[in-house]
Write a protein that holds these residues in place. Structure first.
Motif, PDB file in Angstrom:
ATOM      1  N   PRO A   1       3.183  -0.304 -14.408  1.00 49.49           N
ATOM      2  CA  PRO A   1       2.765   0.037 -12.867  1.00 49.49           C
ATOM      3  C   PRO A   1       1.538   1.119 -12.813  1.00 49.49           C
ATOM      4  CG  PRO A   1       5.154   0.040 -13.579  1.00 49.49           C
ATOM      5  CD  PRO A   1       4.286   0.074 -14.845  1.00 49.49           C
ATOM      6  N   SER A   2       1.574   1.989 -13.596  1.00 44.54           N
ATOM      7  CA  SER A   2       0.552   3.116 -13.340  1.00 44.54           C
ATOM      8  C   SER A   2      -0.880   2.412 -13.626  1.00 44.54           C
ATOM      9  CB  SER A   2       0.531   4.287 -14.290  1.00 44.54           C
ATOM     10  OG  SER A   2       1.755   4.891 -14.307  1.00 44.54           O
ATOM     11  N   MET A   3      -1.092   1.478 -14.736  1.00 45.60           N
ATOM     12  CA  MET A   3      -2.211   0.861 -14.771  1.00 45.60           C
ATOM     13  C   MET A   3      -2.561  -0.053 -13.698  1.00 45.60           C
ATOM     14  SD  MET A   3      -2.164  -0.363 -18.909  1.00 45.60           S
ATOM     15  CE  MET A   3      -3.822  -1.263 -18.550  1.00 45.60           C
TER      16      MET A   3
ATOM     17  N   HIS B   1     -10.581   1.237 -10.060  1.00 43.83           N
ATOM     18  CA  HIS B   1     -11.360   0.220 -11.275  1.00 43.83           C
ATOM     19  C   HIS B   1     -11.144  -1.216 -10.885  1.00 43.83           C
ATOM     20  CE1 HIS B   1     -11.519   4.355 -13.400  1.00 43.83           C
ATOM     21  NE2 HIS B   1     -10.088   4.428 -13.269  1.00 43.83           N
ATOM     22  N   GLN B   2     -11.523  -1.450  -9.367  1.00 50.05           N
ATOM     23  CA  GLN B   2     -11.499  -2.791  -9.173  1.00 50.05           C
ATOM     24  C   GLN B   2     -12.285  -3.791 -10.196  1.00 50.05           C
ATOM     25  OE1 GLN B   2     -12.121  -0.622  -7.108  1.00 50.05           O
ATOM     26  NE2 GLN B   2     -10.327  -0.445  -5.591  1.00 50.05           N
ATOM     27  N   GLU B   3     -13.411  -3.364 -10.631  1.00 54.79           N
ATOM     28  CA  GLU B   3     -14.568  -3.827 -11.516  1.00 54.79           C
ATOM     29  C   GLU B   3     -13.787  -4.357 -12.736  1.00 54.79           C
ATOM     30  OE1 GLU B   3     -14.715   0.646 -12.468  1.00 54.79           O
ATOM     31  OE2 GLU B   3     -14.617  -0.610 -10.343  1.00 54.79           O
ATOM     32  N   ALA B   4     -12.658  -3.558 -13.192  1.00 54.84           N
ATOM     33  CA  ALA B   4     -12.033  -3.995 -14.469  1.00 54.84           C
ATOM     34  C   ALA B   4     -11.545  -5.376 -14.513  1.00 54.84           C
ATOM     35  CB  ALA B   4     -11.207  -2.824 -14.944  1.00 54.84           C
ATOM     36  N   LEU B   5     -11.054  -6.179 -13.333  1.00 57.93           N
ATOM     37  CA  LEU B   5     -10.411  -7.068 -13.168  1.00 57.93           C
ATOM     38  C   LEU B   5     -11.487  -8.195 -12.951  1.00 57.93           C
ATOM     39  CD1 LEU B   5      -7.559  -6.325 -10.799  1.00 57.93           C
ATOM     40  CD2 LEU B   5      -7.360  -6.508 -13.240  1.00 57.93           C
TER      41      LEU B   5
ATOM     42  N   THR C   1     -13.073 -11.438 -11.469  1.00 57.87           N
ATOM     43  CA  THR C   1     -13.217 -11.584  -9.762  1.00 57.87           C
ATOM     44  C   THR C   1     -12.331 -12.416  -9.063  1.00 57.87           C
ATOM     45  OG1 THR C   1     -15.644 -11.397 -10.151  1.00 57.87           O
ATOM     46  CG2 THR C   1     -14.771 -12.278  -7.966  1.00 57.87           C
ATOM     47  N   GLU C   2     -11.822 -13.531  -9.761  1.00 60.54           N
ATOM     48  CA  GLU C   2     -10.734 -14.485  -9.608  1.00 60.54           C
ATOM     49  C   GLU C   2      -9.638 -13.729  -9.201  1.00 60.54           C
ATOM     50  OE1 GLU C   2     -12.725 -15.002 -11.643  1.00 60.54           O
ATOM     51  OE2 GLU C   2     -14.022 -16.798 -11.296  1.00 60.54           O
ATOM     52  N   LEU C   3      -9.017 -12.972 -10.267  1.00 62.43           N
ATOM     53  CA  LEU C   3      -7.814 -12.199 -10.286  1.00 62.43           C
ATOM     54  C   LEU C   3      -8.032 -11.156  -9.233  1.00 62.43           C
ATOM     55  CD1 LEU C   3      -5.047 -11.498 -11.393  1.00 62.43           C
ATOM     56  CD2 LEU C   3      -6.221 -10.355 -13.184  1.00 62.43           C
ATOM     57  N   ALA C   4      -8.938 -10.450  -8.939  1.00 58.40           N
ATOM     58  CA  ALA C   4      -9.209  -9.505  -8.145  1.00 58.40           C
ATOM     59  C   ALA C   4      -8.835  -9.903  -6.683  1.00 58.40           C
ATOM     60  CB  ALA C   4     -10.281  -8.659  -8.087  1.00 58.40           C
ATOM     61  N   LEU C   5      -9.521 -11.270  -6.208  1.00 58.25           N
ATOM     62  CA  LEU C   5      -9.448 -11.842  -5.259  1.00 58.25           C
ATOM     63  C   LEU C   5      -8.044 -12.316  -4.857  1.00 58.25           C
ATOM     64  CD1 LEU C   5     -12.847 -13.857  -4.678  1.00 58.25           C
ATOM     65  CD2 LEU C   5     -12.210 -11.750  -3.896  1.00 58.25           C
ATOM     66  N   ALA C   6      -7.287 -12.721  -5.928  1.00 57.40           N
ATOM     67  CA  ALA C   6      -5.926 -13.416  -5.773  1.00 57.40           C
ATOM     68  C   ALA C   6      -5.057 -11.948  -5.351  1.00 57.40           C
ATOM     69  CB  ALA C   6      -5.279 -13.791  -6.991  1.00 57.40           C
ATOM     70  N   ILE C   7      -5.220 -11.131  -6.118  1.00 55.60           N
ATOM     71  CA  ILE C   7      -4.307  -9.933  -5.668  1.00 55.60           C
ATOM     72  C   ILE C   7      -4.585  -9.356  -4.425  1.00 55.60           C
ATOM     73  CG2 ILE C   7      -3.956  -7.397  -6.366  1.00 55.60           C
ATOM     74  CD1 ILE C   7      -4.561  -8.135  -9.262  1.00 55.60           C
ATOM     75  N   ALA C   8      -6.013  -9.416  -3.737  1.00 60.62           N
ATOM     76  CA  ALA C   8      -6.248  -8.905  -2.582  1.00 60.62           C
ATOM     77  C   ALA C   8      -5.740  -9.743  -1.524  1.00 60.62           C
ATOM     78  CB  ALA C   8      -7.848  -8.739  -2.546  1.00 60.62           C
ATOM     79  N   GLY C   9      -5.860 -11.134  -1.963  1.00 66.80           N
ATOM     80  CA  GLY C   9      -5.088 -12.151  -0.873  1.00 66.80           C
ATOM     81  C   GLY C   9      -3.482 -12.042  -0.747  1.00 66.80           C
ATOM     82  N   ALA C  10      -2.791 -11.646  -1.766  1.00 65.57           N
ATOM     83  CA  ALA C  10      -1.422 -11.596  -1.865  1.00 65.57           C
ATOM     84  C   ALA C  10      -1.104  -9.981  -1.225  1.00 65.57           C
ATOM     85  CB  ALA C  10      -0.961 -11.318  -3.411  1.00 65.57           C
ATOM     86  N   ARG C  11      -2.033  -9.201  -1.049  1.00 64.90           N
ATOM     87  CA  ARG C  11      -1.739  -7.841  -0.299  1.00 64.90           C
ATOM     88  C   ARG C  11      -2.190  -7.859   1.191  1.00 64.90           C
ATOM     89  NH1 ARG C  11      -2.911  -3.502  -1.203  1.00 64.90           N
ATOM     90  NH2 ARG C  11      -0.840  -2.326  -0.654  1.00 64.90           N
ATOM     91  N   GLU C  12      -2.635  -8.993   1.452  1.00 64.78           N
ATOM     92  CA  GLU C  12      -3.648  -8.873   2.600  1.00 64.78           C
ATOM     93  C   GLU C  12      -2.591  -8.665   3.829  1.00 64.78           C
ATOM     94  OE1 GLU C  12      -6.248 -12.020   5.665  1.00 64.78           O
ATOM     95  OE2 GLU C  12      -5.209 -12.533   3.543  1.00 64.78           O
ATOM     96  N   LYS C  13      -1.227  -9.230   3.991  1.00 63.92           N
ATOM     97  CA  LYS C  13      -0.302  -8.759   5.038  1.00 63.92           C
ATOM     98  C   LYS C  13       0.664  -7.700   4.954  1.00 63.92           C
ATOM     99  CE  LYS C  13      -0.164 -13.739   6.347  1.00 63.92           C
ATOM    100  NZ  LYS C  13       0.608 -15.027   6.576  1.00 63.92           N
ATOM    101  N   VAL C  14       0.463  -6.805   3.794  1.00 64.99           N
ATOM    102  CA  VAL C  14       1.411  -5.923   3.453  1.00 64.99           C
ATOM    103  C   VAL C  14       0.746  -4.617   3.866  1.00 64.99           C
ATOM    104  CG1 VAL C  14       2.362  -4.422   1.601  1.00 64.99           C
ATOM    105  CG2 VAL C  14       1.988  -6.840   1.103  1.00 64.99           C
TER     106      VAL C  14
ATOM    107  N   GLY D   1      -6.581   7.949 -10.841  1.00 67.22           N
ATOM    108  CA  GLY D   1      -6.805   6.540 -11.966  1.00 67.22           C
ATOM    109  C   GLY D   1      -6.597   6.280 -13.135  1.00 67.22           C
ATOM    110  N   LEU D   2      -7.223   5.479 -14.083  1.00 61.42           N
ATOM    111  CA  LEU D   2      -6.906   5.431 -15.364  1.00 61.42           C
ATOM    112  C   LEU D   2      -7.171   6.716 -16.307  1.00 61.42           C
ATOM    113  CD1 LEU D   2      -8.233   1.783 -16.181  1.00 61.42           C
ATOM    114  CD2 LEU D   2      -5.820   2.539 -15.745  1.00 61.42           C
ATOM    115  N   VAL D   3      -8.019   7.732 -15.753  1.00 63.01           N
ATOM    116  CA  VAL D   3      -8.437   8.688 -16.216  1.00 63.01           C
ATOM    117  C   VAL D   3      -7.117   9.936 -15.993  1.00 63.01           C
ATOM    118  CG1 VAL D   3      -9.863  11.132 -16.057  1.00 63.01           C
ATOM    119  CG2 VAL D   3     -10.616   8.751 -15.620  1.00 63.01           C
ATOM    120  N   GLY D   4      -6.248   9.763 -14.994  1.00 64.87           N
ATOM    121  CA  GLY D   4      -5.169  10.236 -14.873  1.00 64.87           C
ATOM    122  C   GLY D   4      -4.093   9.754 -15.770  1.00 64.87           C
ATOM    123  N   LEU D   5      -3.967   8.713 -15.948  1.00 62.35           N
ATOM    124  CA  LEU D   5      -3.067   7.967 -16.821  1.00 62.35           C
ATOM    125  C   LEU D   5      -3.359   8.346 -18.420  1.00 62.35           C
ATOM    126  CD1 LEU D   5      -0.657   5.906 -17.568  1.00 62.35           C
ATOM    127  CD2 LEU D   5      -2.338   4.274 -17.470  1.00 62.35           C
TER     128      LEU D   5
END
Length: 626
Positions: free
Chosen positions: A421-423, A431-435, A437-450, A543-547
């Motif tokens: 969960p922390s990652m 660190h959105q650039e770590a994902l 592009t397709e996965l980042a867009l899928a996550i953003a689309g799933a969270r659009e209405k949240v 972010g990941l630095v804190g983890l």
């Protein structure tokens, strides 16, 4: 004048405005005890009078005993009873001991002392008075006092003291009372303490009988289910083993279940548990030392180890810490652990808690010490390392590849449960650039209405999962597991349908929850669950630095910990001799050395070549050569 609306209003206002004292009695309030009113806070004014009365009563009992002996002497000489005349010197000698105990200085000291500090008196009435004072027999209906006489021409008064519900009545009747009441004192020449020894050796069939001189030992025996025997003219009491209280039998393990291996679990009985360990370790080298823990309510704690194997310094340190505990009452091994562990502020467990007999036996055979506590169906093992909590009994019941795979699976599951969960949160925030592009867009689309940020989303699901877990534990039987499964499915589906959380969040929390169940030790799993929340806050801030910072702090803290002198992260830090039993489970015939960090008296478990048959020729080849 009739009761009109105006008069009713007037009476109501009058009732509200005019004060009336309450008709009900005052409620009970538990006030503090004033100093001087409690018997534990200091001497009371009436203590001096009570002590004087006790001294006078002791002198009266002695005078009555002297009068009885004088009457027996007169009757014996008049009737020319040779047997009674021969016993007179013994009775006079016993009476002389009583006279020595009735000196004014001794009486004054004994009357002022606490009951547990007193010595057993040769006067039976004096012993009964002390028992009455110790157990408050006037109001306490558990304590039973059975008076009787040893038969024969020279009857001797006796008294049995025991707790109802703690003894086996059949053993008491047939093994204690019947032999004593049928005893002919005319044939028993010794008197005083010699009479007690003769009765113990020749009369009572009880398997455990021991004389004691202090009432503290008498109280310990009675509280443990034994019976105390007092005899007139004897300065000692005899404690007899008559335990008969109900205990839960040996059952299957409920928490540490296994497909292969022993199916016996510990119960609440101390002696039952020590007997189970002795069944697993049938050797005279196994030592069981019992210590009493607790000042006001002492409980038995057994320390078990192999004498020729364990490090003597380890045993001495364990006993030193146990004897150094000063508290009223300890009910559980978890509380005892907090009194004797090296780092009580750390959330990670520093003792291995197990309900399995075979697991405790294996650890004792490696050179560790087992702590068995009265009334607790678990045994604690010391010392341990962090990797000990990932081991299971089944690891050695399976082949090395299977055992290694299971251990690595537990380690991976632990990492997933702690940092997944922390990652996700750190990548989502910083660190959105770590994902891809397709996965980042899928996550953003799933969270659009949240409508909530990711941190609120995760905390809601985490707390919901913890509530479901807690409810499943508290609801008894199969209903608890049903509530957990149904609650998780309905809650996750409803949260996604209501756009409170995204589907990817439900997947992450579900995977995290399943991974946490792969941790074998419950206390370690609980500690890592708390750590997960701290990592979430660090990831939300940095972010990941804190983890990474959180993982570094936890690693440094664990490397600085010790469990009874053994570094917590051994064999990784510090590095020790490998025994093929840390993460990788090597073949059993290759594990010649015991754990190096235990520093046992004999470090070698088996010779370098334990499968000696591999160096011999097969039976068929031998016959052909012959």
């Amino acid at each position: 004048m009739g009761n009109t609306i105006i008069t009713q209003i007037y009476e109501s206002i009058k009732t509200l405005l005019i004060y009336k004292p309450p008709q009900n009695p005052k409620p009970f309030v538990l006030d503090e005890i004033e100093k001087g009113k409690s018997g534990h806070s200091g001497p009371r004014p009436e203590d001096g009078i009570t002590s004087a009365v006790r001294e006078l009563k002791t002198l009266v009992d002695y005078s009555r005993r002297l009068e009885e002996i004088m009457e027996k002497s007169i009757a014996a000489f008049r009737g020319n009873d040779l047997t009674s005349i021969e016993r007179l010197p013994e009775e006079v000698e016993a009476l002389k001991k009583v006279k020595d105990n009735t000196a004014p200085v001794l009486l004054s000291y004994d009357a002022a002392a606490q009951p547990l500090d007193k010595l057993v008196s040769p006067l039976l009435e004096e012993n009964k008075a002390i028992i009455d004072r110790m157990y408050s027999s006037d109001i306490n209906k558990d304590i039973l006092i059975r008076r009787f006489e040893l038969g024969g021409k020279q009857p001797i008064k006796a008294m049995l003291v025991f707790l109802d519900g703690m003894i086996d009545k059949q053993v008491l009747d047939l093994g204690v009372l019947q032999p004593l009441m049928l005893l002919d004192t005319g044939k028993t020449k010794p008197a005083g303490n010699e009479l007690l020894t003769t009765i113990m050796e020749n009369c009572l069939p009880s398997n455990q009988a021991s004389p004691v001189s202090k009432f503290k030992d008498v109280a310990d025996a009675i509280n443990g289910g034994d019976t105390a025997l007092f005899l007139e003219g004897v300065e000692q009491a005899l404690t007899l083993s008559t335990k008969g209280y109900k205990q839960r039998g040996v059952e299957r393990p409920q928490i540490e279940q296994s497909i292969r291996g022993s199916q016996a679990a510990f119960s609440e009985g101390l002696r039952t548990n020590t007997g189970l360990l002795r069944t697993m370790l049938p050797t005279n080298d196994l030592v069981t030392e019992i210590l009493m823990i607790g000042d006001r309510i002492p409980q038995k704690c057994a320390v078990m180890y192999l004498k020729s194997l364990v490090n003597p310094d380890l045993v001495a340190e364990v006993k030193r810490r146990l004897k150094g505990i000063s508290t009223d009452y300890i009910v559980d091994l978890g509380i005892l652990e907090q009194f004797i562990e090296d780092h009580p502020a750390m959330i990670f467990p520093q003792m291995l808690s197990t309900e399995r007999v075979d697991r405790a036996a294996v650890n004792i055979a490696e050179g560790r010490v087992a702590l068995v506590y009265e009334g607790v169906p678990f045994v604690h093992i010391v010392p341990v390392t962090f990797f000990s909590f990932f081991h299971s009994v089944e690891d050695f019941s399976l082949k090395p590849p299977a055992g290694t795979f299971m251990r690595l699976l537990r380690i991976v599951g632990t990492l997933v449960a702690v940092i997944l969960p922390s990652m996700y949160l750190g990548i989502n925030y910083f660190h959105q650039e770590a994902l891809p592009t397709e996965l980042a867009l899928a996550i953003a689309g799933a969270r659009e209405k949240v409508p909530f940020p990711a941190i609120v989303e995760i905390l809601m699901m985490e707390f919901s999962f913890e509530l479901i877990r807690e409810a499943g534990l508290r609801v008894p039987g199969l209903l608890g597991s049903s509530i957990g499964i149904v609650g998780a499915i309905i809650l996750g589906q409803a949260a996604v349908a209501a756009n409170l959380v995204s589907p990817i969040m439900v997947v992450i929390i579900a995977v995290t929850g399943l991974a946490s169940f792969s941790i074998p030790d419950y206390r370690l799993a609980f500690a890592l669950r708390i750590t997960r929340f701290a990592f979430l806050l660090l990831s939300a801030m940095m972010g990941l630095v804190g983890l990474s910072f959180g993982l570094l702090v936890i690693t440094v803290a664990m490397c600085s910990m010790k469990s009874f002198g053994v570094p917590y992260m051994t064999r990784v830090a510090p590095k020790t001799i490998s025994g093929y039993d840390t993460l990788v489970r090597g073949p059993v015939f290759r594990q010649e050395i015991r754990p190096d960090q235990l520093n046992t008296q004999d470090s070698r478990r088996q010779p370098a070549i334990s499968r000696k048959w591999t160096k011999e020729k097969p039976v068929g080849k031998k016959e052909e050569e012959e």
